[in-house]
Design a protein around this motif. Structure first.
Motif, PDB file in Angstrom:
ATOM      1  N   GLU A 287       2.172   1.411  -4.005  1.00 59.55           N
ATOM      2  CA  GLU A 287       1.356   2.149  -4.081  1.00 59.55           C
ATOM      3  C   GLU A 287       1.064   3.199  -4.364  1.00 59.55           C
ATOM      4  O   GLU A 287       0.615   3.963  -5.560  1.00 59.55           O
ATOM      5  CB  GLU A 287       0.364   0.920  -4.331  1.00 59.55           C
ATOM      6  CG  GLU A 287       0.301  -0.380  -5.477  1.00 59.55           C
ATOM      7  CD  GLU A 287       1.194  -0.117  -6.426  1.00 59.55           C
ATOM      8  OE1 GLU A 287       0.093   0.283  -6.877  1.00 59.55           O
ATOM      9  OE2 GLU A 287       1.905  -0.698  -6.662  1.00 59.55           O
ATOM     10  N   ALA A 288       0.715   3.333  -2.909  1.00 57.44           N
ATOM     11  CA  ALA A 288       0.515   5.235  -2.819  1.00 57.44           C
ATOM     12  C   ALA A 288       1.458   5.796  -3.649  1.00 57.44           C
ATOM     13  O   ALA A 288       1.456   7.592  -3.643  1.00 57.44           O
ATOM     14  CB  ALA A 288       0.709   5.480  -1.244  1.00 57.44           C
ATOM     15  N   GLU A 289       2.755   5.575  -3.749  1.00 63.22           N
ATOM     16  CA  GLU A 289       3.753   6.879  -3.512  1.00 63.22           C
ATOM     17  C   GLU A 289       3.865   6.710  -5.207  1.00 63.22           C
ATOM     18  O   GLU A 289       4.042   8.112  -5.667  1.00 63.22           O
ATOM     19  CB  GLU A 289       5.459   6.282  -2.969  1.00 63.22           C
ATOM     20  CG  GLU A 289       6.650   6.582  -3.591  1.00 63.22           C
ATOM     21  CD  GLU A 289       6.374   8.315  -3.203  1.00 63.22           C
ATOM     22  OE1 GLU A 289       7.629   8.303  -3.748  1.00 63.22           O
ATOM     23  OE2 GLU A 289       5.767   8.683  -1.886  1.00 63.22           O
TER      24      GLU A 289
ATOM     25  N   GLU B 270       1.354   6.556  -7.214  1.00 60.14           N
ATOM     26  CA  GLU B 270       0.095   7.144  -7.411  1.00 60.14           C
ATOM     27  C   GLU B 270       0.468   8.644  -7.907  1.00 60.14           C
ATOM     28  O   GLU B 270      -0.098   9.320  -8.135  1.00 60.14           O
ATOM     29  CB  GLU B 270      -0.725   6.702  -6.304  1.00 60.14           C
ATOM     30  CG  GLU B 270      -2.629   7.530  -6.980  1.00 60.14           C
ATOM     31  CD  GLU B 270      -2.295   7.857  -8.188  1.00 60.14           C
ATOM     32  OE1 GLU B 270      -3.087   8.707  -8.710  1.00 60.14           O
ATOM     33  OE2 GLU B 270      -2.366   6.207  -8.790  1.00 60.14           O
ATOM     34  N   ARG B 271       1.006   8.943  -6.010  1.00 58.28           N
ATOM     35  CA  ARG B 271       1.408  10.667  -6.055  1.00 58.28           C
ATOM     36  C   ARG B 271       2.880  10.941  -7.142  1.00 58.28           C
ATOM     37  O   ARG B 271       2.859  12.352  -7.583  1.00 58.28           O
ATOM     38  CB  ARG B 271       2.676  10.953  -4.144  1.00 58.28           C
ATOM     39  CG  ARG B 271       2.388  11.990  -4.185  1.00 58.28           C
ATOM     40  CD  ARG B 271       3.527  12.034  -2.733  1.00 58.28           C
ATOM     41  NE  ARG B 271       5.014  11.599  -3.497  1.00 58.28           N
ATOM     42  CZ  ARG B 271       5.348  11.707  -3.449  1.00 58.28           C
ATOM     43  NH1 ARG B 271       5.465  13.285  -4.139  1.00 58.28           N
ATOM     44  NH2 ARG B 271       6.571  10.981  -4.317  1.00 58.28           N
TER      45      ARG B 271
ATOM     46  N   GLU C 127       0.943  -1.076   0.050  1.00 54.81           N
ATOM     47  CA  GLU C 127       0.071   0.396  -0.413  1.00 54.81           C
ATOM     48  C   GLU C 127       0.938   1.302   0.223  1.00 54.81           C
ATOM     49  O   GLU C 127       0.239   1.721  -0.813  1.00 54.81           O
ATOM     50  CB  GLU C 127      -0.399  -0.162   1.374  1.00 54.81           C
ATOM     51  CG  GLU C 127      -2.100  -0.823   1.259  1.00 54.81           C
ATOM     52  CD  GLU C 127      -2.574  -1.147   1.915  1.00 54.81           C
ATOM     53  OE1 GLU C 127      -2.498  -0.601   3.218  1.00 54.81           O
ATOM     54  OE2 GLU C 127      -3.924  -1.705   2.694  1.00 54.81           O
TER      55      GLU C 127
END
Length: 599
Positions: A574-576, A578-579, A571
């Motif tokens: 994936e968040a990184e 997406e950023r 997670e």
């Protein structure tokens, strides 16, 4: 280690060259004989030529002096040349043995030993041994021969004058031996100071770009200053001792010479059997005796340096690797590639790194290993090729404990791509074919294509024959990593280890390499070590390490559905990602021309 023991070990390296050693000894004997004969000719020239007016005697003895002096010069040339050849052969053997022994030592030894220290021992220490081997050993022989020969002749000429003149010899020898005992530990300290200087210089040169990037030139200068000052102080201390010894030697020698001239002059006047020629010969022998006594100081200097350096060399040669090959080890010839870890535990520097590690990889399958920094990922792959040995449990290849296999045959079946790839200052082709020098150009190109580096190599000035800089400085991090991947693939290994093999490449290149590696992994057992979960999500099984133990295991799809470290890492990554995608999209939109549609 005692000085005599070290000297005996050094002399063993000369034994295979015994003919050359005997030849050098023979010319030393010839030169010594010429030295001892010349004063007798002078005696005959004075007594039989000058005093009796016999010109023929004078001419003959003068000719003999010239001939024996020339003979002595030729013998000195032969001794120096042959001794130098012998010393080169001795240090050739020492240097080779030392270098090969360092290669055989385990990673644990290199973890604990500074590179600059090893460089110092293989260069300056070996050179000091060479200097002693070239002249010191035969100087000792010459000193003994000259001293013994002169003493015998002096007693034959006049025992009373001989006793008087030789009284200084025990005193000088005692001073020399005392000096040698005190100077050896000082030379040891000088050599250690040299090693410290080498360490600082080596680290500074290796990290030159980091030093300049952080503007730490002044800090490095401050770090170098104290070790350089220590070397200077210790060297000055040694030189001070030598400076104090020389006047003392000269004073004692001068006193002995005055005593001989006084007593000998008195005998010439009062004793008709003691001629002027005898006194001249006697004094010449005494001067000849001074030569080996003076040489004794230089020889002790050379001996002390050689013993101190020899001790440092033998400290390395006596080091034993903790990864030893069993005398009954068998060769791994046709490996299937099955890898098994059975209750494996590993301690490094007295700290537990791995505990109760159990897994098995079937031939041709892939295993992903993920975990945070310091979780023990790299330790697992260091145990498989026996860079270290497990403290507990067993590591098996095809059901055989790796400790029962020959090291060379085991490592020949394993291709490794390290997290920090090393590139030699050689051609690109030589770097790729490093583990397989007989690889054909076609095999090298095939490996380069799989590693997605062939296209770049073709753009280089000389293609595959282009020489890269030291440590691959002319290549980017990603290019060096792909060269390292090609180097592993050209071996056609049964087991492939990828240790963060895409950590230095951009996302596009990572995807390209991953696609290529999936092709390369076919038919090979593969261990993929990575902090990027995208690099391992396609494998059949993933193990998650935390503090040296297996925290989770399973397929990617199952692990992301389960609470735990793996899901947290996924997670977060994936968040990184997406950023970064949003930032890239925003940057692309802001750079679009006015009136153009936004993307």
């Amino acid at each position: 280690m005692r000085s005599t023991t070290i000297l005996a070990r050094l002399i063993r390296y000369a034994l295979p060259h015994w003919r050359l050693s005997l030849g050098t000894l023979a010319v030393t004997l010839v030169g010594t004989f010429a030295d001892l004969a010349i004063p007798m000719f002078l005696r005959q020239a004075i007594d039989g030529g000058l005093e009796e007016g016999a010109q023929s005697v004078l001419y003959v003895t003068a000719g003999l002096v010239v001939a024996f002096t020339a003979f002595k010069g030729l013998s000195q040339f032969g001794r120096q040349f042959m001794a130098e050849v012998l010393s080169q052969r001795v240090v050739f053997a020492i240097r080779n043995q030392l270098y090969m022994h360092i290669q055989s030592l385990s990673f644990r030894f290199h973890d604990q030993t500074r590179t600059g220290e090893l460089m110092s021992r293989t260069t300056s220490d070996v050179e000091r041994v060479r200097r002693f081997a070239s002249m010191g050993i035969f100087q000792i022989v010459q000193i003994l021969l000259v001293t013994g020969g002169v003493a015998v002749i002096l007693f034959v000429i006049d025992w009373q004058l001989a006793l008087l003149s030789l009284l200084i010899v025990p005193l000088l020898v005692g001073i020399a031996l005392s000096f040698a005992k005190r100077i050896r530990p000082l030379f040891q300290m000088v050599q250690e100071a040299w090693a410290d200087v080498n360490v600082v210089v080596q680290e500074n040169l290796a990290g030159a770009r980091v030093v300049r990037a952080f503007a730490q030139e002044d800090a490095e200068a401050r770090r170098f200053a104290p070790v350089n000052a220590t070397l200077n102080d210790r060297t000055v201390t040694v030189m001070r001792m030598f400076a104090m010894r020389a006047p003392l030697f000269n004073a004692i020698l001068g006193a002995g010479q005055v005593a001989v001239l006084w007593f000998g002059g008195w005998k010439v006047i009062d004793d008709p059997n003691f001629t002027l020629g005898t006194l001249v010969a006697f004094n010449t022998y005494l001067l000849l005796l001074m030569m080996p006594v003076r040489m004794l100081g230089m020889t002790i200097n050379s001996f002390a340096r050689a013993v101190a350096s020899g001790e440092r060399i033998f400290d390395i040669l006596d080091e034993r690797s903790d990864v030893l090959e069993s005398p009954h080890a068998e060769a791994l010839t046709k490996a299937e590639g099955r890898v098994t870890f059975e209750r494996v535990g590993f301690q490094h520097e007295h700290h537990s790194v791995l505990s109760d590690i159990n897994f098995e990889i079937a031939p041709g399958q892939a295993l992903g290993i993920v975990g945070g920094t310091g979780s023990g990922k790299s330790s697992i792959i260091n145990l498989l090729p026996r860079f270290y040995d497990a403290n507990d449990g067993r590591v098996l290849v095809d059901g055989i404990d790796v400790r029962d296999l020959t090291i060379d045959s085991l490592r020949a079946q394993i291709g490794i791509v390290h997290q920090e790839p090393f590139v030699f200052a050689d051609t690109v082709r030589a770097n790729i074919a490093y583990g397989r020098p007989d690889a054909t150009r076609e095999q090298v190109v095939t490996a380069a294509r799989l590693a997605q580096i062939h296209g770049f190599i073709e753009t280089l000035p000389n293609g595959y024959e282009t020489v890269v800089g030291e440590r691959g400085v002319t290549l980017s991090g990603g290019q060096k990593q792909r060269v390292a991947i090609a180097r592993a693939l050209v071996l056609d290994p049964r087991i492939l280890i990828l240790d963060e093999s895409t950590s230095s490449v951009d996302t596009w290149t990572e995807h390209a390499i991953q696609d290529a590696l999936r092709t390369a992994q076919q038919g090979r057992t593969t261990l993929i070590i990575s902090q990027r979960i995208r690099s391992v999500r396609h494998v059949a099984e993933i193990i998650v390490l935390d503090h040296g133990a297996i925290e989770q295991r399973g397929r990617h799809e199952d692990l992301i559905e389960t609470d735990g470290l793996y899901r947290e890492m996924w997670e977060a990554q994936e968040a990184e990602a997406e950023r970064l995608r949003r930032e890239a999209a925003s940057a692309g939109a802001s750079s679009s021309p006015v009136g153009s549609p936004s993307s």
